[in-house]
Design a protein around this motif. Sequence first.
Motif, PDB file in Angstrom:
ATOM      1  N   ASP A  52     -12.821 139.125  16.767  1.00  0.00           N
ATOM      2  CA  ASP A  52     -14.010 139.854  16.322  1.00  0.00           C
ATOM      3  C   ASP A  52     -15.212 139.585  17.210  1.00  0.00           C
ATOM      4  O   ASP A  52     -16.017 140.474  17.462  1.00  0.00           O
ATOM      5  CB  ASP A  52     -14.374 139.450  14.880  1.00  0.00           C
ATOM      6  CG  ASP A  52     -13.278 139.803  13.896  1.00  0.00           C
ATOM      7  OD1 ASP A  52     -12.564 140.792  14.141  1.00  0.00           O
ATOM      8  OD2 ASP A  52     -13.129 139.083  12.896  1.00  0.00           O
ATOM      9  N   VAL A  53     -15.338 138.368  17.704  1.00  0.00           N
ATOM     10  CA  VAL A  53     -16.499 137.987  18.505  1.00  0.00           C
ATOM     11  C   VAL A  53     -16.435 138.622  19.893  1.00  0.00           C
ATOM     12  O   VAL A  53     -17.395 139.224  20.359  1.00  0.00           O
ATOM     13  CB  VAL A  53     -16.607 136.446  18.616  1.00  0.00           C
ATOM     14  CG1 VAL A  53     -17.758 136.055  19.516  1.00  0.00           C
ATOM     15  CG2 VAL A  53     -16.759 135.830  17.239  1.00  0.00           C
ATOM     16  N   GLN A  54     -15.293 138.504  20.553  1.00  0.00           N
ATOM     17  CA  GLN A  54     -15.149 139.037  21.904  1.00  0.00           C
ATOM     18  C   GLN A  54     -14.860 140.537  21.919  1.00  0.00           C
ATOM     19  O   GLN A  54     -14.924 141.163  22.962  1.00  0.00           O
ATOM     20  CB  GLN A  54     -14.014 138.314  22.637  1.00  0.00           C
ATOM     21  CG  GLN A  54     -14.272 136.864  22.871  1.00  0.00           C
ATOM     22  CD  GLN A  54     -13.076 136.186  23.538  1.00  0.00           C
ATOM     23  OE1 GLN A  54     -12.061 136.804  23.805  1.00  0.00           O
ATOM     24  NE2 GLN A  54     -13.223 134.913  23.817  1.00  0.00           N
ATOM     25  N   GLN A  55     -14.506 141.111  20.759  1.00  0.00           N
ATOM     26  CA  GLN A  55     -14.144 142.527  20.664  1.00  0.00           C
ATOM     27  C   GLN A  55     -13.023 142.861  21.639  1.00  0.00           C
ATOM     28  O   GLN A  55     -13.115 143.802  22.423  1.00  0.00           O
ATOM     29  CB  GLN A  55     -15.368 143.422  20.917  1.00  0.00           C
ATOM     30  CG  GLN A  55     -16.464 143.250  19.894  1.00  0.00           C
ATOM     31  CD  GLN A  55     -16.067 143.804  18.544  1.00  0.00           C
ATOM     32  OE1 GLN A  55     -15.644 144.931  18.445  1.00  0.00           O
ATOM     33  NE2 GLN A  55     -16.178 143.010  17.508  1.00  0.00           N
ATOM     34  N   ASN A  56     -11.973 142.047  21.599  1.00  0.00           N
ATOM     35  CA  ASN A  56     -10.894 142.205  22.564  1.00  0.00           C
ATOM     36  C   ASN A  56      -9.604 141.618  21.994  1.00  0.00           C
ATOM     37  O   ASN A  56      -9.638 140.767  21.120  1.00  0.00           O
ATOM     38  CB  ASN A  56     -11.259 141.470  23.858  1.00  0.00           C
ATOM     39  CG  ASN A  56     -10.429 141.925  25.028  1.00  0.00           C
ATOM     40  OD1 ASN A  56      -9.686 142.890  24.954  1.00  0.00           O
ATOM     41  ND2 ASN A  56     -10.548 141.208  26.122  1.00  0.00           N
ATOM     42  N   VAL A  57      -8.469 142.069  22.507  1.00  0.00           N
ATOM     43  CA  VAL A  57      -7.185 141.477  22.148  1.00  0.00           C
ATOM     44  C   VAL A  57      -7.052 140.159  22.910  1.00  0.00           C
ATOM     45  O   VAL A  57      -7.132 140.133  24.131  1.00  0.00           O
ATOM     46  CB  VAL A  57      -6.013 142.429  22.492  1.00  0.00           C
ATOM     47  CG1 VAL A  57      -4.676 141.747  22.251  1.00  0.00           C
ATOM     48  CG2 VAL A  57      -6.113 143.708  21.685  1.00  0.00           C
ATOM     49  N   HIS A  83       1.010 134.696  22.368  1.00  0.00           N
ATOM     50  CA  HIS A  83       1.095 134.655  23.826  1.00  0.00           C
ATOM     51  C   HIS A  83      -0.027 135.491  24.443  1.00  0.00           C
ATOM     52  O   HIS A  83      -0.527 136.433  23.821  1.00  0.00           O
ATOM     53  CB  HIS A  83       2.453 135.187  24.292  1.00  0.00           C
ATOM     54  CG  HIS A  83       3.586 134.474  23.628  1.00  0.00           C
ATOM     55  ND1 HIS A  83       3.922 133.166  23.913  1.00  0.00           N
ATOM     56  CD2 HIS A  83       4.448 134.879  22.663  1.00  0.00           C
ATOM     57  CE1 HIS A  83       4.933 132.809  23.174  1.00  0.00           C
ATOM     58  NE2 HIS A  83       5.291 133.829  22.390  1.00  0.00           N
ATOM     59  N   VAL A  84      -0.367 135.174  25.670  1.00  0.00           N
ATOM     60  CA  VAL A  84      -1.404 135.906  26.396  1.00  0.00           C
ATOM     61  C   VAL A  84      -0.943 137.357  26.594  1.00  0.00           C
ATOM     62  O   VAL A  84       0.197 137.599  26.978  1.00  0.00           O
ATOM     63  CB  VAL A  84      -1.674 135.251  27.763  1.00  0.00           C
ATOM     64  CG1 VAL A  84      -2.689 136.045  28.565  1.00  0.00           C
ATOM     65  CG2 VAL A  84      -2.122 133.818  27.583  1.00  0.00           C
ATOM     66  N   PRO A  85      -1.812 138.332  26.311  1.00  0.00           N
ATOM     67  CA  PRO A  85      -1.402 139.736  26.501  1.00  0.00           C
ATOM     68  C   PRO A  85      -1.345 140.105  27.978  1.00  0.00           C
ATOM     69  O   PRO A  85      -2.076 139.537  28.792  1.00  0.00           O
ATOM     70  CB  PRO A  85      -2.521 140.517  25.796  1.00  0.00           C
ATOM     71  CG  PRO A  85      -3.711 139.621  25.864  1.00  0.00           C
ATOM     72  CD  PRO A  85      -3.180 138.212  25.816  1.00  0.00           C
ATOM     73  N   TYR A  86      -0.470 141.018  28.292  1.00  0.00           N
ATOM     74  CA  TYR A  86      -0.360 141.529  29.651  1.00  0.00           C
ATOM     75  C   TYR A  86      -1.066 142.883  29.716  1.00  0.00           C
ATOM     76  O   TYR A  86      -0.721 143.806  29.005  1.00  0.00           O
ATOM     77  CB  TYR A  86       1.110 141.722  30.041  1.00  0.00           C
ATOM     78  CG  TYR A  86       1.899 140.457  30.033  1.00  0.00           C
ATOM     79  CD1 TYR A  86       1.703 139.499  31.033  1.00  0.00           C
ATOM     80  CD2 TYR A  86       2.818 140.185  29.047  1.00  0.00           C
ATOM     81  CE1 TYR A  86       2.423 138.320  31.025  1.00  0.00           C
ATOM     82  CE2 TYR A  86       3.532 139.006  29.022  1.00  0.00           C
ATOM     83  CZ  TYR A  86       3.325 138.079  30.022  1.00  0.00           C
ATOM     84  OH  TYR A  86       4.039 136.913  30.023  1.00  0.00           O
ATOM     85  N   PHE A  87      -2.070 142.971  30.573  1.00  0.00           N
ATOM     86  CA  PHE A  87      -2.796 144.224  30.742  1.00  0.00           C
ATOM     87  C   PHE A  87      -2.679 144.677  32.176  1.00  0.00           C
ATOM     88  O   PHE A  87      -2.636 143.943  33.076  1.00  0.00           O
ATOM     89  CB  PHE A  87      -4.275 144.086  30.390  1.00  0.00           C
ATOM     90  CG  PHE A  87      -4.498 143.790  28.937  1.00  0.00           C
ATOM     91  CD1 PHE A  87      -4.215 144.734  27.980  1.00  0.00           C
ATOM     92  CD2 PHE A  87      -5.002 142.569  28.542  1.00  0.00           C
ATOM     93  CE1 PHE A  87      -4.444 144.465  26.640  1.00  0.00           C
ATOM     94  CE2 PHE A  87      -5.237 142.298  27.201  1.00  0.00           C
ATOM     95  CZ  PHE A  87      -4.958 143.251  26.258  1.00  0.00           C
TER      96      PHE A  87
END
Length: 87
Positions: A52-57, A83-87
Amino acid sequence: MIQNGFEFDNISVSEICTRHKEVDFLWTGQEDAEWEQMIGRTEHAYYPVWDDVQQNVVGVLDARIYLRMKCRTRTCVMQEAVHVPYF
């Protein structure tokens, strides 16, 4: 040479993509019990974790790992099942 390896002539975007509003997210601001309820009532293998704070996955939770975990505190879950998302 390969030509027309993919044919998208009669496929709409909605058939291959999920709208943001229809995605089941886990929110970092939610209680642990809310995460457990979401995972229990839906049938997905992976859940994006939204900050919610970073507004990001910030990660992707693997439900198979989560369901086998004995310790389901947020700290344990974030370390072992997200796990860390892959973008």
